[in-house]
Design a protein around this motif. Sequence first.
Motif, mmCIF file in Angstrom:
data_model
loop_
_atom_site.group_PDB
_atom_site.id
_atom_site.type_symbol
_atom_site.label_atom_id
_atom_site.label_comp_id
_atom_site.label_asym_id
_atom_site.label_seq_id
_atom_site.Cartn_x
_atom_site.Cartn_y
_atom_site.Cartn_z
ATOM 1 N N UNK A 48 0.682 -1.160 0.132
ATOM 2 C CA UNK A 48 -0.018 0.385 -0.050
ATOM 3 C C UNK A 48 0.867 1.129 -0.155
ATOM 4 N N UNK A 49 2.016 1.044 0.554
ATOM 5 C CA UNK A 49 2.921 2.339 0.688
ATOM 6 C C UNK A 49 3.656 2.750 -0.391
ATOM 7 N N UNK A 50 3.871 1.719 -1.178
ATOM 8 C CA UNK A 50 4.861 1.984 -2.667
ATOM 9 C C UNK A 50 2.951 2.597 -3.729
ATOM 10 N N UNK A 51 2.153 2.004 -3.266
ATOM 11 C CA UNK A 51 1.023 2.558 -4.313
ATOM 12 C C UNK A 51 0.635 4.247 -3.857
ATOM 13 N N UNK A 86 11.184 3.419 10.104
ATOM 14 C CA UNK A 86 11.642 2.297 9.852
ATOM 15 C C UNK A 86 11.378 1.687 10.814
ATOM 16 N N UNK A 87 11.117 2.180 12.144
ATOM 17 C CA UNK A 87 10.462 1.949 13.062
ATOM 18 C C UNK A 87 9.219 1.294 13.272
ATOM 19 N N UNK A 88 8.319 1.963 12.877
ATOM 20 C CA UNK A 88 6.587 1.009 12.179
ATOM 21 C C UNK A 88 6.763 -0.048 12.161
ATOM 22 N N UNK A 89 7.329 0.107 10.682
ATOM 23 C CA UNK A 89 7.745 -1.319 9.923
ATOM 24 C C UNK A 89 8.075 -2.189 10.852
ATOM 25 N N UNK A 90 9.608 -1.914 11.462
ATOM 26 C CA UNK A 90 10.255 -3.055 12.055
ATOM 27 C C UNK A 90 9.037 -3.450 13.366
ATOM 28 N N UNK A 91 8.256 -2.722 14.027
ATOM 29 C CA UNK A 91 6.985 -2.596 14.931
ATOM 30 C C UNK A 91 5.879 -3.610 14.603
ATOM 31 N N UNK A 92 5.904 -3.590 13.061
ATOM 32 C CA UNK A 92 4.626 -4.725 12.531
ATOM 33 C C UNK A 92 5.175 -5.699 11.933
ATOM 34 N N UNK A 162 2.499 5.907 11.408
ATOM 35 C CA UNK A 162 1.569 4.887 11.041
ATOM 36 C C UNK A 162 1.487 4.298 9.755
ATOM 37 N N UNK A 163 2.567 5.334 8.986
ATOM 38 C CA UNK A 163 2.937 4.359 7.741
ATOM 39 C C UNK A 163 3.849 3.525 7.650
ATOM 40 N N UNK A 164 4.183 3.461 8.810
ATOM 41 C CA UNK A 164 5.493 2.157 8.594
ATOM 42 C C UNK A 164 5.017 1.647 8.960
ATOM 43 N N UNK A 204 8.933 4.339 3.673
ATOM 44 C CA UNK A 204 8.534 3.433 4.225
ATOM 45 C C UNK A 204 8.757 1.685 3.143
ATOM 46 N N UNK A 205 8.565 1.936 1.912
ATOM 47 C CA UNK A 205 9.296 1.233 0.639
ATOM 48 C C UNK A 205 10.603 0.562 1.193
ATOM 49 N N UNK A 206 11.359 1.558 1.261
ATOM 50 C CA UNK A 206 13.161 1.275 1.452
ATOM 51 C C UNK A 206 12.999 0.577 2.692
ATOM 52 N N UNK A 207 12.379 1.065 3.572
ATOM 53 C CA UNK A 207 12.765 0.085 4.234
ATOM 54 C C UNK A 207 12.429 -1.362 4.613
ATOM 55 N N UNK A 208 10.814 -1.462 3.987
ATOM 56 C CA UNK A 208 10.557 -2.477 4.015
ATOM 57 C C UNK A 208 11.631 -4.084 2.926
ATOM 58 N N UNK A 209 11.632 -2.852 1.968
ATOM 59 C CA UNK A 209 12.742 -3.381 0.846
ATOM 60 C C UNK A 209 13.855 -3.964 1.384
ATOM 61 N N UNK A 210 14.623 -2.987 2.194
ATOM 62 C CA UNK A 210 16.021 -3.693 2.725
ATOM 63 C C UNK A 210 16.103 -4.595 4.118
#
Length: 269
Positions: A48-51, A86-92, A162-164, A204-210
């Motif tokens: 969703x973040x990418x779109x 990136x913290x939000x992505x990791x927490x998710x 919230x984004x992450x 968010x996209x870069x963090x999720x990808x990495x």
Amino acid sequence: MEVHWLGILPGIFTGFVLGLTGSGGTIIAVPLLIFGLNVTVAEAAPVALLSVGVSAAVATYSSLRQRIIRYRAAGLIAGTGMLITPAGVWVAQQFSDALLTVLFSAVLAYAALYMYRKSNLAAQPEEAVFPPCQLNLESGRLIWTIPCAKGLLASGAATGFLSGLLGVGGGFIIIPALRKVSDLPMKTLIATALSITALISLTGVISATSMGFMNWPLALPFTAGTVAGTLIGKHYAHSFDEAKLERGFAILTWCIALSMLIKGAYAFY
């Protein structure tokens, strides 16, 4: 890499709603992916973040040409959000899908309430308010003070997290935040919010990808569908009453929020 072509369908619907309403359509991207393609919240959020990022970047381009973006405010909010995302992505990835689903339903309910109230108050005169970030009428720029900076920093931190965490963070979060802390005219406010959304979503996209959490076989067709759907929605947007359209979308969002709440609550047992 086997592309998940079925992702185009929810992408087209997401983009169509986004094109019709001008904002808010992307908040249904995650629910559509969850119910339509049976993925988890943590899997759907980066897609969703990418779109969101691509759609916001396209809209930001025209705003840059018009020079209506408040660059310093956008930079402060986006910079803070990009550090927190990136913290939000990791927490998710640490939370259970049931808990993320319940959290997302709460965010959806808030978004629906905001949109419904906005549609009802659109024709009413706004009360005079004095937010911490005041606009200099001569220069057209914000007057920077410590309360103003604090308000923008807090908005960026909340949006980034919230984004992450949930894959949201577009206009329905940033626009109310900017309206609360500034007196920017709506056209400038929306343009500034779109630029912030593009930058934070990109992080968010870069963090999720990495971190290895991005499902590219699903993300690419979904994003392509979103872009196509947005163009279609914009073509027909003039055919609908804006307030009624926003009110109807708010009701739809409430229904989706309730469905996700039931799904999340059921998963706990």
